[in-house]
Structure formats: structure tokens, C-alpha cells
Design an enzyme around this catalytic site. Structure first.
Site, mmCIF file in Angstrom:
data_model
loop_
_atom_site.group_PDB
_atom_site.id
_atom_site.type_symbol
_atom_site.label_atom_id
_atom_site.label_comp_id
_atom_site.label_asym_id
_atom_site.label_seq_id
_atom_site.Cartn_x
_atom_site.Cartn_y
_atom_site.Cartn_z
ATOM 1 N N ASP A 257 -37.627 -32.135 43.339
ATOM 2 C CA ASP A 257 -37.823 -31.795 41.501
ATOM 3 C C ASP A 257 -38.523 -30.937 40.854
ATOM 4 O OD1 ASP A 257 -37.518 -33.194 39.381
ATOM 5 O OD2 ASP A 257 -38.600 -34.667 40.012
ATOM 6 N N GLY A 258 -37.864 -30.503 40.191
ATOM 7 C CA GLY A 258 -38.534 -29.749 38.976
ATOM 8 C C GLY A 258 -37.548 -27.943 39.456
ATOM 9 N N GLY A 259 -37.701 -27.676 38.000
ATOM 10 C CA GLY A 259 -36.860 -26.669 37.406
ATOM 11 C C GLY A 259 -35.239 -25.677 38.484
ATOM 12 N N HIS B 38 -38.684 -42.334 39.896
ATOM 13 C CA HIS B 38 -39.784 -40.868 40.564
ATOM 14 C C HIS B 38 -41.309 -41.923 39.498
ATOM 15 C CE1 HIS B 38 -41.017 -36.720 40.692
ATOM 16 N NE2 HIS B 38 -42.441 -37.427 41.379
ATOM 17 N N GLY C 10 -45.248 -34.157 35.707
ATOM 18 C CA GLY C 10 -45.368 -34.211 34.864
ATOM 19 C C GLY C 10 -44.653 -33.842 33.408
ATOM 20 N N PHE C 11 -44.067 -32.326 33.549
ATOM 21 C CA PHE C 11 -43.425 -32.220 32.159
ATOM 22 C C PHE C 11 -41.656 -31.800 32.739
ATOM 23 C CE2 PHE C 11 -47.536 -31.866 31.624
ATOM 24 C CZ PHE C 11 -48.012 -32.985 29.758
ATOM 25 N N GLY C 12 -41.118 -32.309 32.421
ATOM 26 C CA GLY C 12 -39.835 -30.854 32.245
ATOM 27 C C GLY C 12 -39.565 -29.849 32.306
ATOM 28 N N GLY C 13 -39.140 -29.048 32.535
ATOM 29 C CA GLY C 13 -39.130 -27.584 32.161
ATOM 30 C C GLY C 13 -39.455 -26.037 32.382
ATOM 31 N N MET D 66 -44.457 -41.656 39.438
ATOM 32 C CA MET D 66 -46.035 -40.736 38.635
ATOM 33 C C MET D 66 -46.527 -41.277 38.004
ATOM 34 S SD MET D 66 -43.794 -37.453 37.507
ATOM 35 C CE MET D 66 -42.094 -38.084 37.037
ATOM 36 N N MET E 184 -41.996 -31.773 45.655
ATOM 37 C CA MET E 184 -41.753 -31.218 44.069
ATOM 38 C C MET E 184 -42.493 -29.652 43.587
ATOM 39 S SD MET E 184 -41.400 -33.633 42.205
ATOM 40 C CE MET E 184 -41.463 -32.583 40.499
ATOM 41 N N HIS F 16 -32.258 -39.954 37.869
ATOM 42 C CA HIS F 16 -33.447 -39.853 38.721
ATOM 43 C C HIS F 16 -34.551 -39.588 37.106
ATOM 44 C CE1 HIS F 16 -37.276 -37.459 40.664
ATOM 45 N NE2 HIS F 16 -36.830 -36.827 39.501
ATOM 46 N N SER G 297 -31.804 -35.380 35.791
ATOM 47 C CA SER G 297 -33.286 -36.326 35.505
ATOM 48 C C SER G 297 -33.296 -36.650 34.113
ATOM 49 C CB SER G 297 -34.524 -35.342 35.888
ATOM 50 O OG SER G 297 -35.758 -35.701 34.352
ATOM 51 N N ASP H 17 -38.229 -40.438 35.605
ATOM 52 C CA ASP H 17 -39.124 -40.156 35.811
ATOM 53 C C ASP H 17 -40.039 -41.290 34.782
ATOM 54 O OD1 ASP H 17 -39.070 -37.486 37.273
ATOM 55 O OD2 ASP H 17 -37.969 -37.275 35.504
HETATM 56 O O1 LIG Z 1 -40.585 -35.268 37.822
HETATM 57 C C1 LIG Z 1 -40.156 -34.489 36.693
HETATM 58 C C2 LIG Z 1 -41.216 -33.489 36.379
HETATM 59 O O2 LIG Z 1 -42.081 -34.177 36.694
HETATM 60 C C3 LIG Z 1 -38.504 -33.970 36.538
HETATM 61 O O3 LIG Z 1 -37.533 -35.046 37.509
HETATM 62 C C4 LIG Z 1 -38.218 -32.773 36.491
HETATM 63 O O4 LIG Z 1 -39.175 -31.929 35.767
HETATM 64 C C5 LIG Z 1 -36.896 -32.619 36.034
HETATM 65 O O5 LIG Z 1 -36.711 -31.174 35.255
HETATM 66 P P1 LIG Z 1 -36.541 -30.253 34.658
HETATM 67 O O6 LIG Z 1 -35.595 -30.074 35.806
HETATM 68 O O7 LIG Z 1 -36.710 -29.878 33.558
HETATM 69 O O8 LIG Z 1 -37.370 -29.477 35.648
HETATM 70 FE FE LIG Z 2 -39.223 -36.359 38.492
#
Ligand SMILES: O=C(CO)[C@H](O)[C@H](O)COP(=O)(O)O
Ligand SMILES: [Fe+2]
Length: 221
Positions: free
Chosen positions: A174-176, A69, A145-148, A71, A140, A35, A10, A37
Site C-alpha cells: 500500500d502506497g504509490g 486500514h 498518512g497521505f495518498g499520492g 492508522m 507499507m 481499502h 483506496s 483508510d
Molecule cells: O494508506 C494509505 C496512505 O497512508 C493509502 O492507502 C495509500 O497512500 C493509497 O494511496 P496512493 O496509491 O495514492 O499512494
Molecule cells: Fe492504506
């Protein structure tokens, strides 16, 4: 054919002013797909980019597989522009959509593959009636909404339920997700791995991508 391990970085937390170079670097380091977002500030409390940016990226990167993706509150609205921008897989959230079958059909008719995504609060069984029309199901593992953010291991039963019931389905998380959490995802049965921060911020992106792909492969039958 059995499902294949695929790593899709991402670019959410990448340097978006330098998106083409950042994306090319990820592909050169072994990414299987990108990917992208897309957030509209309504479905999620954040705003990223839309089809003009995806189209610009496609003009620079001709052959890579692009997933968007979505959202967004109204995924139907962006099907044609994203198809025109060169998107390959259009993954949208089922939560705000009244008629998932109709929107999926439109996605397919526009020439893109269909991805169906669920937020952490959505039951996986809600997808049962739609799995046959999907190419990919995205579970998910953070609140979108947010990365990291921190990986939610309690989403793994959803992945396991999907894998147990649909052995040849492409299941994405996807996510973390990163080297510390990949075992959990792979063991549950995920084969398409989105990873943002853990890959983009790595000093050796190629090593992280390879490590995660190898872990996923080791769990696939
Ligand atoms: O859809 C997402 C957030 O809504 C991102 O794809 C996801 O958060 C990827 O980032 P990380 O690996 O840093 O969590
Ligand atoms: Fe995503």
C-alpha cells in the site's frame, strides 16, 4: 489453496462527498475489495473518517469486501464499532500496540479477519511471532498518512522475505502502487494490491485494475 491476486482501490483521494458512487464505480470496474483508510490525526498527521462513515457506505454497498486500514493510535478502541459497521478485514498497525495477540483475538472474535500492518521503519522480522494469527500482512510502501506519495522500492525485500517464508500468506502492499510499480511488487510476492491515486484518477479504471491483476497473476506460482 494458493493465494489469489486481488486489487483493492483506496478511496483516500476520491471525492469523499460522493463516496458511495465513487466506490460503486470502482467495484463495477473490477475492484476485488475496497481499502478504506482510517486516520486519527495522532498515529499519523492526517484525519479522515471513522465508523459512522463506513457504516453509511455499507448501507449503500451491501456485498463488497471492506478492509479498513486503521492508522490509529488505539486500534482496540474501534474494533466493535467497525465490526458493527460491516467491515470484513480489520488491518491495524502493530507499532503502537502493546499486545498484538490480544487485539488480534478481539478482532477475530468480533467476526472480522485480521490484518497486521507495518510502517517503512519497522522490521518485517518483528512480525514473525504474529504471522500465524494474521490473515493478511500489509507492508507499507509509503510513510502512512497521505495518498499520492512516491513508492518506496526499498520495502520489497520485506515482501520477498514474507513470501519466501509464508507461501500461502496474503501479502498486501500500500502506497504509490500503480502500473509503473506493480511489477516490482508482484515479483517480490505481493498478491493484495492497494492502489489509490493510480486507479481513482485513471481515465479507464477498469483497464488499470485489470492490468495490475494480470501482472500479479503472472508472478504467482
Ligand atoms: O494508506 C494509505 C496512505 O497512508 C493509502 O492507502 C495509500 O497512500 C493509497 O494511496 P496512493 O496509491 O495514492 O499512494
Ligand atoms: Fe492504506
Amino acid at each position: 489453496m494458493s493465494v489469489q491476486p486481488k486489487i483493492g482501490p483506496s478511496i483516500l483521494n476520491a471525492d469523499l462527498s460522493n463516496l458511495a458512487a465513487e466506490s460503486q464505480k470502482l467495484l463495477d470496474n473490477g475492484a476485488d475489495y475496497l481499502h478504506l483508510d482510517v486516520m486519527d490525526g495522532t498515529f499519523v498527521p492526517n484525519l479522515t473518517f471513522g465508523h459512522p462513515m463506513v457504516k453509511s457506505l455499507r448501507n449503500k454497498i451491501k456485498t463488497a469486501f471492506f478492509e479498513t486500514h486503521m492508522m490509529v493510535q488505539n486500534p482496540e478502541q474501534w474494533i466493535e464499532p467497525m465490526a458493527d459497521a460491516g467491515v470484513n478485514l480489520y488491518t491495524f498497525h502493530v507499532e503502537p500496540v502493546q499486545d498484538v495477540v490480544r487485539v488480534s483475538r478481539q478482532v477475530r472474535e468480533s467476526g472480522m479477519k485480521v490484518g497486521l500492518a507495518i510502517k517503512p521503519g519497522t522490521e518485517v522480522q518483528d512480525l514473525e511471532k504474529y504471522v500465524s494469527i494474521a490473515d493478511v500482512v500489509l507492508v507499507m510502501t509509503v510513510e502512512p498518512g497521505f495518498g499520492g506519495q512516491s513508492f518506496m522500492a526499498d520495502m520489497m525485500p520485506k515482501v520477498k522475505w514474507l513470501r519466501d517464508n509464508y507461501p500461502s500468506l496474503d501479502i498486501e502492499v500500500d502506497g504509490g502502487v500503480g502500473p509503473k510499480t506493480i511489477h516490482c511488487c508482484a515479483e517480490a510476492g505481493a498478491n493484495m494490491i492497494v492502489s489509490g491515486t493510480a486507479v481513482v484518477g485513471a481515465s479507464d479504471q477498469a483497464q488499470v485494475i485489470k492490468e495490475m491483476r494480470d501482472v500479479v497473476r503472472s508472478y504467482l506460482k
